[in-house]
Design a protein around this motif. Sequence first.
Motif, PDB file in Angstrom:
ATOM      1  N   GLY A   1     -10.406  11.552  -6.999  1.00 34.30           N
ATOM      2  CA  GLY A   1     -11.128  12.828  -6.921  1.00 34.30           C
ATOM      3  C   GLY A   1     -10.850  13.595  -5.646  1.00 34.30           C
ATOM      4  N   THR A   2      -9.998  13.036  -4.769  1.00 33.09           N
ATOM      5  CA  THR A   2      -9.616  13.711  -3.529  1.00 33.09           C
ATOM      6  C   THR A   2      -8.103  13.947  -3.550  1.00 33.09           C
ATOM      7  OG1 THR A   2      -9.044  11.805  -2.137  1.00 33.09           O
ATOM      8  CG2 THR A   2     -11.395  12.330  -2.403  1.00 33.09           C
ATOM      9  N   THR A   3      -7.599  14.585  -2.501  1.00 32.21           N
ATOM     10  CA  THR A   3      -6.166  14.868  -2.422  1.00 32.21           C
ATOM     11  C   THR A   3      -5.385  13.771  -1.698  1.00 32.21           C
ATOM     12  OG1 THR A   3      -6.511  16.173  -0.423  1.00 32.21           O
ATOM     13  CG2 THR A   3      -6.533  17.356  -2.530  1.00 32.21           C
ATOM     14  N   THR A   4      -6.049  12.691  -1.324  1.00 33.70           N
ATOM     15  CA  THR A   4      -5.355  11.544  -0.715  1.00 33.70           C
ATOM     16  C   THR A   4      -5.700  10.288  -1.506  1.00 33.70           C
ATOM     17  OG1 THR A   4      -5.359  12.510   1.495  1.00 33.70           O
ATOM     18  CG2 THR A   4      -5.032  10.146   1.349  1.00 33.70           C
ATOM     19  N   LEU A   5      -4.693   9.694  -2.124  1.00 35.22           N
ATOM     20  CA  LEU A   5      -4.877   8.477  -2.912  1.00 35.22           C
ATOM     21  C   LEU A   5      -4.203   7.314  -2.195  1.00 35.22           C
ATOM     22  CD1 LEU A   5      -4.047   9.894  -6.479  1.00 35.22           C
ATOM     23  CD2 LEU A   5      -6.318   9.383  -5.538  1.00 35.22           C
ATOM     24  N   THR A   6      -4.915   6.205  -2.088  1.00 33.63           N
ATOM     25  CA  THR A   6      -4.368   4.993  -1.494  1.00 33.63           C
ATOM     26  C   THR A   6      -4.274   3.939  -2.589  1.00 33.63           C
ATOM     27  OG1 THR A   6      -5.362   5.528   0.649  1.00 33.63           O
ATOM     28  CG2 THR A   6      -4.666   3.252   0.298  1.00 33.63           C
ATOM     29  N   VAL A   7      -3.054   3.502  -2.858  1.00 30.89           N
ATOM     30  CA  VAL A   7      -2.785   2.619  -3.998  1.00 30.89           C
ATOM     31  C   VAL A   7      -2.319   1.259  -3.483  1.00 30.89           C
ATOM     32  CG1 VAL A   7      -1.462   2.341  -6.121  1.00 30.89           C
ATOM     33  CG2 VAL A   7      -2.056   4.650  -5.304  1.00 30.89           C
ATOM     34  N   GLN A   8      -2.997   0.207  -3.932  1.00 36.70           N
ATOM     35  CA  GLN A   8      -2.570  -1.162  -3.653  1.00 36.70           C
ATOM     36  C   GLN A   8      -1.838  -1.655  -4.899  1.00 36.70           C
ATOM     37  OE1 GLN A   8      -3.204  -3.304  -0.709  1.00 36.70           O
ATOM     38  NE2 GLN A   8      -1.546  -4.358  -1.788  1.00 36.70           N
ATOM     39  N   GLY A   9      -0.495  -1.608  -4.872  1.00 34.66           N
ATOM     40  CA  GLY A   9       0.290  -1.937  -6.045  1.00 34.66           C
ATOM     41  C   GLY A   9       0.448  -3.423  -6.265  1.00 34.66           C
ATOM     42  N   ILE A  10       0.805  -3.785  -7.487  1.00 32.22           N
ATOM     43  CA  ILE A  10       1.066  -5.183  -7.845  1.00 32.22           C
ATOM     44  C   ILE A  10       2.387  -5.213  -8.609  1.00 32.22           C
ATOM     45  CG2 ILE A  10      -1.292  -6.045  -7.831  1.00 32.22           C
ATOM     46  CD1 ILE A  10      -1.584  -5.409 -10.712  1.00 32.22           C
ATOM     47  N   SER A  11       3.161  -6.270  -8.421  1.00 33.72           N
ATOM     48  CA  SER A  11       4.522  -6.303  -8.951  1.00 33.72           C
ATOM     49  C   SER A  11       4.566  -6.429 -10.457  1.00 33.72           C
ATOM     50  CB  SER A  11       5.314  -7.455  -8.319  1.00 33.72           C
ATOM     51  OG  SER A  11       4.686  -8.700  -8.596  1.00 33.72           O
TER      52      SER A  11
ATOM     53  N   VAL B   1       0.839  -1.201   0.000  1.00 36.23           N
ATOM     54  CA  VAL B   1       0.000   0.000   0.000  1.00 36.23           C
ATOM     55  C   VAL B   1       0.875   1.253   0.000  1.00 36.23           C
ATOM     56  CG1 VAL B   1      -1.718   1.329   1.280  1.00 36.23           C
ATOM     57  CG2 VAL B   1      -1.899  -1.169   1.157  1.00 36.23           C
ATOM     58  N   THR B   2       0.598   2.143  -0.923  1.00 35.90           N
ATOM     59  CA  THR B   2       1.233   3.464  -0.957  1.00 35.90           C
ATOM     60  C   THR B   2       0.152   4.520  -0.788  1.00 35.90           C
ATOM     61  OG1 THR B   2       2.969   2.714  -2.479  1.00 35.90           O
ATOM     62  CG2 THR B   2       2.604   5.091  -2.308  1.00 35.90           C
ATOM     63  N   VAL B   3       0.368   5.448   0.129  1.00 39.26           N
ATOM     64  CA  VAL B   3      -0.553   6.563   0.329  1.00 39.26           C
ATOM     65  C   VAL B   3       0.106   7.828  -0.205  1.00 39.26           C
ATOM     66  CG1 VAL B   3      -1.824   7.952   2.014  1.00 39.26           C
ATOM     67  CG2 VAL B   3      -1.595   5.474   2.338  1.00 39.26           C
ATOM     68  N   ILE B   4      -0.590   8.519  -1.071  1.00 41.22           N
ATOM     69  CA  ILE B   4      -0.092   9.757  -1.674  1.00 41.22           C
ATOM     70  C   ILE B   4      -0.966  10.904  -1.178  1.00 41.22           C
ATOM     71  CG2 ILE B   4       0.439  10.982  -3.822  1.00 41.22           C
ATOM     72  CD1 ILE B   4       0.444   8.207  -5.213  1.00 41.22           C
ATOM     73  N   ARG B   5      -0.360  11.838  -0.460  1.00 44.50           N
ATOM     74  CA  ARG B   5      -1.104  12.989   0.066  1.00 44.50           C
ATOM     75  C   ARG B   5      -0.728  14.257  -0.687  1.00 44.50           C
ATOM     76  NH1 ARG B   5      -0.583  11.097   6.371  1.00 44.50           N
ATOM     77  NH2 ARG B   5      -2.293   9.575   6.272  1.00 44.50           N
ATOM     78  N   ASN B   6      -1.639  15.225  -0.626  1.00 46.43           N
ATOM     79  CA  ASN B   6      -1.539  16.451  -1.431  1.00 46.43           C
ATOM     80  C   ASN B   6      -1.493  16.108  -2.915  1.00 46.43           C
ATOM     81  OD1 ASN B   6      -1.538  19.277  -1.671  1.00 46.43           O
ATOM     82  ND2 ASN B   6       0.686  19.325  -1.927  1.00 46.43           N
TER      83      ASN B   6
END
Length: 509
Positions: free
Chosen positions: A285-295, A255-260
Amino acid sequence: MVDQYLSQVGTLIRAARRNKSLTQSDLARSLHTSQSAVARIEQGRQNLSLEMLARIGEALGTEVVTVSSNAPLNLRIEGGRPLSGSIDVRTSKNAAVACLCAALLNKGTTTLRSLARIEEVNRIVEVLSSIGVNCRWLPGTDDLEIRPPRRLDLAAIDEDAARRTRTILMFLGPLLHEFGAFSLPMAGGCDLGTRTVEPHLQALRTFGLDVVAHAGKYTATVTPDVRPARPIVLTERGDTVTENALFAAARTEGVTVIRNASPNYMVQDLCFFLRKLGVQIDGIGTTTLTVQGISEIRTDVEYFPSEDPIEAMSLLTAGIVTKSEITVKRVPIEFMEIELAVLESMGASFTVGEEYLAANGATRLVDVTTHPSRLHAAKDKIHPMPFPGLNIDNLPFFAVIAACADGETTIHDWVYENRAIHLTELERLGARVKLMDPHRLLISGPTRWRATEMMSPPALRPAVVLLLAMLATPGVSVLRNIYVINRGYENLDGRLNALGANIEVFRDR
């Protein structure tokens, strides 16, 4: 002699078309002309301009009809004519380039549907093709099929094409998954002043990427198995910065969280596309994205980028400054609501239709009809803000609208150092524009427009603003060297002509 030349050229065009497995109707669609016109061309019975030869060469992907002249394209505009009818907004330039870069993440086949055939897309396709990616326009369509090679050949990169677009910077995120070290040419694009790449590098360092800029190149090294230890906080809420962080996160397991993060239209389109690739993203659509990455991503996928709110604003501006009633169809309303509110506060009259969904299944569209209006200056300064505020790329259009309005309007472009200066070129057409500082303009209207001849500025939106001002200007004006317009708009002159404009494309002899 001329007839013999036309016959020879027609024969070459027919052979090139057949080699591409295209019908005459397919080629006619690419050229925005009729099948009978293509038949006449191939029979040598149709006079051909340099511009038409260039368009045929691009449509066929061959130099068989490439002209030797390097003379730039120019526009001759007979202004002061009312427009009428309806026009569709094309798909987004910025969403298209984001998805093109994201296709590097996918080991399967990516098909992007209904892309705008613009110079920016062409440059990226040239870069991708040069490094081994198989890019193929599907016959008779604006759909691009993208098949990656087993391994990218960065040593063969088309540096000239890469330097003509700032998008090359967005290769950093995808390529960090493929190489331990690599280099890219430094980015180009519009001349809008200094734009630091540090926010990109700050975000990508958390994925192990280190970049040194030297001798016209970005030289990158990647430390393996590095991932963000905590949420990434972007130091700039930029669109391409957010996209690069998303490219990096998409193929980083966990999980990667991207803020702003930017929630702007092209970022949302990219998120919808990454979801189709199997990447889970929350907070779109918001300023915080939570990404569940895959290799690894290996899937055959098709995606329809949504319509372009900047083109929508361009077309609405054409209706407003020419005091015309036109209907602009497929306007992405979520990204135009502030612009429409500001226009309404200036006295602009328009009708907004019912909402419907874009082909991506998520973006809300409407049809907007402009009506002739008497405009007045905005009471407050007009300035951009990150989404959901007024889009930075839509701000320049308010300069020509303000020039048509009664009173004084302040335009504050706080993002770019040079763009406000480019907009002072409206003075050449009779507008009263005062540059208060590198970021602020005071525009006094209404303008008594006067036709003139001038060079296009080296920035996309200011160049289109001058074209729109020329549409409002009685008489014949000339805008020279319009390559920068073709970077972001497909066949804009022809589409405006379909509404009743009189714009001629020509090259100097």
